[in-house]
Design a protein around this motif. Structure first.
Motif, PDB file in Angstrom:
ATOM      1  N   ARG A   1       0.816  -1.214   0.000  1.00 61.47           N
ATOM      2  CA  ARG A   1       0.000   0.000   0.000  1.00 61.47           C
ATOM      3  C   ARG A   1       0.846   1.259   0.000  1.00 61.47           C
ATOM      4  NH1 ARG A   1      -4.601   0.260   4.397  1.00 61.47           N
ATOM      5  NH2 ARG A   1      -4.749   2.299   3.405  1.00 61.47           N
TER       6      ARG A   1
ATOM      7  N   SER B   1       1.041   3.256  -7.458  1.00 60.05           N
ATOM      8  CA  SER B   1       0.187   2.279  -8.132  1.00 60.05           C
ATOM      9  C   SER B   1       0.911   1.569  -9.268  1.00 60.05           C
ATOM     10  CB  SER B   1      -1.069   2.977  -8.671  1.00 60.05           C
ATOM     11  OG  SER B   1      -1.797   3.576  -7.623  1.00 60.05           O
TER      12      SER B   1
ATOM     13  N   ALA C   1      -3.495  -1.451  -3.787  1.00 58.32           N
ATOM     14  CA  ALA C   1      -3.479  -0.031  -4.163  1.00 58.32           C
ATOM     15  C   ALA C   1      -4.790   0.429  -4.776  1.00 58.32           C
ATOM     16  CB  ALA C   1      -2.333   0.221  -5.153  1.00 58.32           C
TER      17      ALA C   1
ATOM     18  N   TYR D   1      -7.690   1.201  -3.823  1.00 63.02           N
ATOM     19  CA  TYR D   1      -8.497   2.256  -3.215  1.00 63.02           C
ATOM     20  C   TYR D   1      -8.134   3.631  -3.776  1.00 63.02           C
ATOM     21  CZ  TYR D   1      -4.473   3.504  -0.282  1.00 63.02           C
ATOM     22  OH  TYR D   1      -3.235   3.902   0.169  1.00 63.02           O
ATOM     23  N   ARG D   2      -6.943   3.762  -4.421  1.00 62.16           N
ATOM     24  CA  ARG D   2      -6.525   5.035  -5.014  1.00 62.16           C
ATOM     25  C   ARG D   2      -6.968   5.187  -6.465  1.00 62.16           C
ATOM     26  NH1 ARG D   2      -1.219   3.610  -2.573  1.00 62.16           N
ATOM     27  NH2 ARG D   2      -0.564   2.983  -4.667  1.00 62.16           N
TER      28      ARG D   2
ATOM     29  N   LEU E   1      -9.444   7.985  -7.441  1.00 61.03           N
ATOM     30  CA  LEU E   1      -8.829   9.304  -7.308  1.00 61.03           C
ATOM     31  C   LEU E   1      -7.841   9.557  -8.441  1.00 61.03           C
ATOM     32  CD1 LEU E   1      -8.696  11.772  -5.392  1.00 61.03           C
ATOM     33  CD2 LEU E   1      -6.763  10.661  -4.265  1.00 61.03           C
ATOM     34  N   GLU E   2      -7.151   8.522  -8.889  1.00 64.15           N
ATOM     35  CA  GLU E   2      -6.162   8.659  -9.963  1.00 64.15           C
ATOM     36  C   GLU E   2      -6.782   8.543 -11.349  1.00 64.15           C
ATOM     37  OE1 GLU E   2      -2.476   6.727  -7.315  1.00 64.15           O
ATOM     38  OE2 GLU E   2      -3.424   5.575  -8.919  1.00 64.15           O
TER      39      GLU E   2
ATOM     40  N   GLY F   1     -12.598   2.564  -0.500  1.00 63.99           N
ATOM     41  CA  GLY F   1     -12.888   3.548  -1.540  1.00 63.99           C
ATOM     42  C   GLY F   1     -14.036   4.470  -1.202  1.00 63.99           C
TER      43      GLY F   1
ATOM     44  N   PHE G   1     -13.266   8.039  -1.343  1.00 62.30           N
ATOM     45  CA  PHE G   1     -12.971   8.706  -2.601  1.00 62.30           C
ATOM     46  C   PHE G   1     -14.144   8.701  -3.570  1.00 62.30           C
ATOM     47  CE2 PHE G   1      -9.062   6.714  -0.985  1.00 62.30           C
ATOM     48  CZ  PHE G   1      -8.335   7.861  -0.731  1.00 62.30           C
TER      49      PHE G   1
END
Length: 334
Positions: free
Chosen positions: A56, A60, A119, A121-122, A125-126, A194, A197
């Motif tokens: 984590r 990513s 990773a 959960y990002r 956002l990305e 998540g 986000f």
């Protein structure tokens, strides 16, 4: 009833998942089960937690690349006769070198998927997930139709519930019980992390217990939520869908999906999240809805409905066999 504490809600408390892993009784004839529950599973859980939290911390793209490297090296050590047999069935004109290239691409992809879980959960956002066919969901929602999202393990299957959150579709999901309670908690937390986000919940889990189908029926019939249900699962030694020429078997998630649709009037929308780059970038695709017949048509009616859904999802797997998680588990004799 006033003063009565409600049961734990798995959407808020991951400890509720422990109901799936009851400790064995303290008896001598249960010594192996006791060892597994109190010693082996916690040891593996500690390892899983350590690796997961270290991953984590990484970017990513780096996480995905590490997974690709591990998948390439570890995949070559695994038996692959089933995968080669299916690839030759799907690509009869391909030379042996092409079959081996697809097989290696499969292991690389699987390695990426497992690593990316730490990773993911990002990813919203990305902006790593694009949507295709959103109008299918929008039209069904405007019409007030219940929706069963027939998820496929093509691409990164974990991106399906992230994509559903991105389009703002409230949904519940029945996830498969994992080998031990520690791994299940990691999966639960990552699928819900998540929430930070996205405006929509990432997943409202329905525990895989005996009453899961009844819970799903109530949600669909009441119009409270869509249902995410993976229809190409591996269970009891069989990948239930697609059939790829095998005799139909009235079992598995594909059977349960068409029965739920028949009894609730839900539209079944096949959905998958294809990897579209060398790394964590995906396209979530909603296919046209599959409408099944009304209930009460007997076994043959149910088999006909299963064939309709099977015909909708088979071309997806045929087009991208190297990205199908079940490639190495599929057997023609089951």
């Amino acid at each position: 009833m006033a003063g009565v504490k409600p049961p734990p809600d798995p959407a808020r408390d991951s400890r509720a998942l422990d109901v799936l892993y009851p400790p064995p009784p303290w008896r001598w004839d249960q010594r192996r089960a006791l060892w597994r529950h109190w010693v082996r599973d916690p040891a593996w859980g500690l390892l899983d937690y350590s690796v997961h939290h270290l991953m984590r911390l990484l970017p990513s793209q780096a996480v995905s690349s590490m997974g690709a490297t591990l998948g390439h090296h570890l995949g070559r050590r695994r038996p692959a006769d089933r995968a080669r047999a299916l690839l030759r069935h799907l690509r009869p004109e391909a030379a042996d070198a092409e079959i081996e290239r697809l097989l290696d691409a499969h292991w690389v992809h699987i390695g990426r998927c497992f690593a990316e879980f730490s990773a993911q959960y990002r990813f919203l956002l990305e902006d790593r997930i694009e949507i295709e066919g959103r109008e299918v969901i929008d039209c069904l929602r405007q019409a007030g139709r219940p929706i069963i999202v027939a998820g496929l393990h093509v691409g990164n299957w974990e991106m399906v519930h992230l994509g559903l959150a991105k389009v703002g579709l409230p949904f519940h999901a029945i996830f498969q019980r994992l080998p031990n309670r520690f791994r299940m908690r990691i999966a639960f937390r990552m699928r819900n992390l998540g929430r930070r986000f996205a405006d929509a919940p990432i997943s409202n889990p329905i525990l895989p217990t005996l009453d899961a189908a009844f819970h799903a029926h109530r949600l669909l019939a009441g119009g409270h939520s869509a249902l995410l249900y993976y229809v190409d699962e591996y269970w009891e030694g069989r990948v239930h869908a697609p059939r790829f020429g095998r005799a139909p078997k009235p079992d598995g998630n594909i059977m349960r999906a068409v029965r739920l649709a028949a009894h609730t009037g839900a539209a079944i929308v096949p959905c998958y999240a294809l990897r579209i780059a060398e790394g964590p970038r995906f396209r979530l695709t909603f296919l046209p809805p599959v409408d099944v017949g009304p209930p009460g048509r007997g076994r043959q009616g149910m088999l006909d409905d299963m064939a309709l859904l099977d015909a909708a999802i088979e071309p997806v797997v045929r087009a991208h066999p190297e990205q199908w998680f079940m490639l190495h588990a599929f057997r023609f004799d089951r």
